[in-house]
Design a protein around this motif. Sequence first.
Motif, PDB file in Angstrom:
ATOM      1  N   SER A 181       0.904  -1.150  -0.081  1.00 13.59           N
ATOM      2  CA  SER A 181      -0.022   0.096  -0.162  1.00 13.59           C
ATOM      3  C   SER A 181       0.966   1.222   0.195  1.00 13.59           C
ATOM      4  N   HIS A 182       0.627   2.115  -0.979  1.00 11.43           N
ATOM      5  CA  HIS A 182       1.573   3.537  -0.967  1.00 11.43           C
ATOM      6  C   HIS A 182       1.179   4.315   0.276  1.00 11.43           C
ATOM      7  N   GLY A 184      -0.611   3.316   2.712  1.00  9.49           N
ATOM      8  CA  GLY A 184      -0.376   2.380   4.089  1.00  9.49           C
ATOM      9  C   GLY A 184      -1.466   2.913   5.014  1.00  9.49           C
ATOM     10  N   THR A 207       5.710   0.012   1.428  1.00 13.84           N
ATOM     11  CA  THR A 207       4.756   1.254   1.601  1.00 13.84           C
ATOM     12  C   THR A 207       5.837   2.468   1.616  1.00 13.84           C
TER      13      THR A 207
END
Length: 284
Positions: A181-182, A184, A207
């Motif tokens: 997840s970028h 997060g 992330t």
Amino acid sequence: MLAQIRARMPELSPAERKVADHVLKAPHAIADQPIAQLAALANVSEPTVVRFCKRLGYAGIHGFKMALTRSLAAELPPSPVGVKSNEPLEETAAKVIDRQIATLIHTRNQLSHPRLEQAIECLASASRIELYGHGASGLVAQDAQHKFFRLGMPVAAYTDAHNHAISATIAPPDTVIIAISHTGRSRDLLDSLEVARARSVVVIGITGPGTPLARLADISLHADVDENTDIYTPMLSRLAHLALLDVLAVGVALRSGAEGRERLARIKHTLNQRRDLPDPPETR
């Protein structure tokens, strides 16, 4: 690194925040400032500067300055890519591809090799690998699933919140979860990971630095990409995540030695048999 400092502001003490503010205001001047001058300009003590550096993971001011200099040298252009509606297509293509190249170089330069080594060791010894991701990160998870599957490892990718919640509840303790997840900060993702960690399942987070996912994960691999995915479709962060997972897959493959090479050769032979078509019949 500047994005990392901004993200970690809430963790800093008031005095350390003064150092962070000074660094963010004039990052290019820091390399030439002795610690006494830096402390005076930030209106803090020299030990506070050292504590700030250690908080970011560096042994002292020298290591921090070197990392900051490297980060600024690989500084990325403003997001998204600065394209204009009336510019020639070749300029747009060059901007998009150049920024992608710069993102990958930046990711390489910021990579923590000790954490990477730790992640590869965990994956190589896992009984099962599970990948969690939503949206574009789900596509990255599915790509990684294919790579680990070809290595002969039990692996599954979950892109639905209900499914990874079930997975987190029943996964064996020697499973390793890779969460992607970028930002997060997906609540569903974090909830599932908390369930898994309560059962002693190791979580690897891919992330940005300082995100809730980075703080929750046992091992955090940072992709420090300046990209606002709340507005724009993820492009740069997706590339960085794909690259990090490629490194993990190659690292695990190298750990498998001769047995792994023989397994890959068998897979290649099977696929080649399906690709080879019979010669067309001769025509008279």
